[in-house]
Write an enzyme that holds these catalytic residues in place. Structure first.
Site, PDB file in Angstrom:
ATOM      1  N   TYR A 236     149.611   5.548  19.884  1.00 59.15           N
ATOM      2  CA  TYR A 236     149.711   6.567  18.832  1.00 59.15           C
ATOM      3  C   TYR A 236     151.170   6.728  18.405  1.00 59.15           C
ATOM      4  O   TYR A 236     152.103   6.378  19.134  1.00 59.15           O
ATOM      5  CB  TYR A 236     149.135   7.912  19.296  1.00 59.15           C
ATOM      6  CG  TYR A 236     150.025   8.719  20.215  1.00 59.15           C
ATOM      7  CD1 TYR A 236     150.916   9.666  19.714  1.00 59.15           C
ATOM      8  CD2 TYR A 236     149.973   8.535  21.589  1.00 59.15           C
ATOM      9  CE1 TYR A 236     151.732  10.397  20.564  1.00 59.15           C
ATOM     10  CE2 TYR A 236     150.779   9.256  22.443  1.00 59.15           C
ATOM     11  CZ  TYR A 236     151.665  10.197  21.929  1.00 59.15           C
ATOM     12  OH  TYR A 236     152.478  10.918  22.769  1.00 59.15           O
ATOM     13  N   CYS A 237     151.336   7.244  17.187  1.00 68.70           N
ATOM     14  CA  CYS A 237     152.659   7.554  16.661  1.00 68.70           C
ATOM     15  C   CYS A 237     152.549   8.869  15.910  1.00 68.70           C
ATOM     16  O   CYS A 237     151.777   9.748  16.297  1.00 68.70           O
ATOM     17  CB  CYS A 237     153.183   6.415  15.785  1.00 68.70           C
ATOM     18  SG  CYS A 237     152.169   6.082  14.315  1.00 68.70           S
ATOM     19  N   ARG A 238     153.317   9.038  14.834  1.00 61.56           N
ATOM     20  CA  ARG A 238     153.243  10.295  14.082  1.00 61.56           C
ATOM     21  C   ARG A 238     151.958  10.380  13.279  1.00 61.56           C
ATOM     22  O   ARG A 238     151.243  11.372  13.325  1.00 61.56           O
ATOM     23  CB  ARG A 238     154.457  10.450  13.156  1.00 61.56           C
ATOM     24  CG  ARG A 238     154.478  11.796  12.397  1.00 61.56           C
ATOM     25  CD  ARG A 238     155.663  11.880  11.457  1.00 61.56           C
ATOM     26  NE  ARG A 238     155.543  10.943  10.366  1.00 61.56           N
ATOM     27  CZ  ARG A 238     154.843  11.160   9.252  1.00 61.56           C
ATOM     28  NH1 ARG A 238     154.193  12.310   9.073  1.00 61.56           N
ATOM     29  NH2 ARG A 238     154.781  10.259   8.305  1.00 61.56           N
TER      30      ARG A 238
ATOM     31  N   ILE B 256     149.707  11.817  16.211  1.00 60.07           N
ATOM     32  CA  ILE B 256     149.838  13.158  16.771  1.00 60.07           C
ATOM     33  C   ILE B 256     149.703  14.227  15.687  1.00 60.07           C
ATOM     34  O   ILE B 256     149.348  15.371  15.966  1.00 60.07           O
ATOM     35  CB  ILE B 256     151.176  13.309  17.535  1.00 60.07           C
ATOM     36  CG1 ILE B 256     151.106  14.521  18.487  1.00 60.07           C
ATOM     37  CG2 ILE B 256     152.359  13.360  16.581  1.00 60.07           C
ATOM     38  CD1 ILE B 256     152.238  14.577  19.490  1.00 60.07           C
TER      39      ILE B 256
END
Length: 282
Positions: A79-81, A107
């Site tokens: 996952y990232c932003r 996120i």
């Protein structure tokens, strides 16, 4: 038909699967902490602001050179932003033979609990050389202090908030008993008085927050029932994250095993608070 976390899991593939945040949360909830790797591929400052509990930080720019840090024998959720960098990371991993699952929306779309702080957050309470006895004393103290904190905060005007704070304080009594049982499973002659004596100088609440930090999160505001439960979830998420980070640097296998057991218990505590939140209107 698009692949999901469960349909994709059995074999590595050359292309990753995309999963929603809800699917990712369900995937992790149904599995033990050892059954997957949660990989945060953002930059360090982003991780420090907020991250999923237990996530391993390997920025996308470093991933190709640090593949050896990512276990190959279990699924990896990236996952990232918002999902762009994590999609690239999942593609890189899948191309190297990993089973990779990209969390869509990152996120930003995550509705579950998050932790905060850098890789060393709270670890002053859990130095690498901490013994099993040190770890259990800290865990006992943090549960006791959080229970006291909830009890002190149960004096606001909102009756529903007051009732849930009192209930959470009772939960912490049960959590203290859990730590005592865990201590006795490793050292049968341990008693509660000995744990309390060893823990007496510790002021932190769960997750390694100091008393002032804890108070700033709840006691200083007019809290509703939902505010209380969201704060409780944050404490449990922070504790899970702390124990998992401490596990990776524990000095010996016995200490690492105790930290992992404590992390498993915190995951259960999060599930209980989550069910309470699900029954609370927004």
């Amino acid at each position: 038909m698009p692949q999901t976390a469960d349909t994709h899991e059995p074999d590595a593939a050359t292309t990753p699967a995309n999963v929603t945040t809800a699917e990712a949360e369900a995937f992790m909830r149904k599995r033990s902490l050892d059954d997957y790797t949660l990989l945060d591929v953002r930059q360090t400052w982003e991780y420090d602001e907020a991250h999923l509990p237990g996530a391993r930080l390997v920025p996308l720019t470093e991933l190709a050179d640090r593949l050896g840090e990512v276990p190959r024998d279990k699924p990896v959720l990236t996952y990232c932003r918002s999902g762009g960098r994590s999609s690239a990371a999942a593609g890189l991993l899948a191309g190297q033979g990993y089973t990779a699952l990209n969390i869509l929306g990152g996120i930003t779309a995550w509705q579950g609990a998050a932790a905060e702080g850098g890789l060393d957050q709270g670890l002053s309470y859990l130095p690498a050389a901490a013994s099993m006895a040190d770890i259990l004393a800290l865990a006992y103290a943090m549960e006791a202090n959080l229970g006291d904190f909830y009890a002190r905060c149960a004096s606001g005007e909102d009756e529903e908030a007051k009732a849930v704070l009192q209930r959470l304080a009772r939960f912490e009594e049960g959590h203290k008993a859990m730590v005592l049982r865990l201590a006795r499973s490793h050292a049968p002659d341990v008693d509660e008085a000995a744990l309390l004596a060893r823990a007496r100088e510790i002021t932190a609440v769960e997750g390694g927050y100091g008393p002032q930090e804890a108070s700033a999160r709840l006691c200083a505001v007019k809290a509703t029932r939902r505010d209380v439960l969201e704060t409780a979830m944050a404490f449990e998420a922070q504790a899970l994250d702390l124990y998992l980070r401490a596990t990776s640097r524990a000095a010996d296998l016995e200490a690492a095993a105790v930290l992992k057991e404590l992390a498993v218990e915190e995951k259960k505590h999060m599930a209980v608070v989550g069910r309470m939140l699900d029954r609370t209107p927004s």
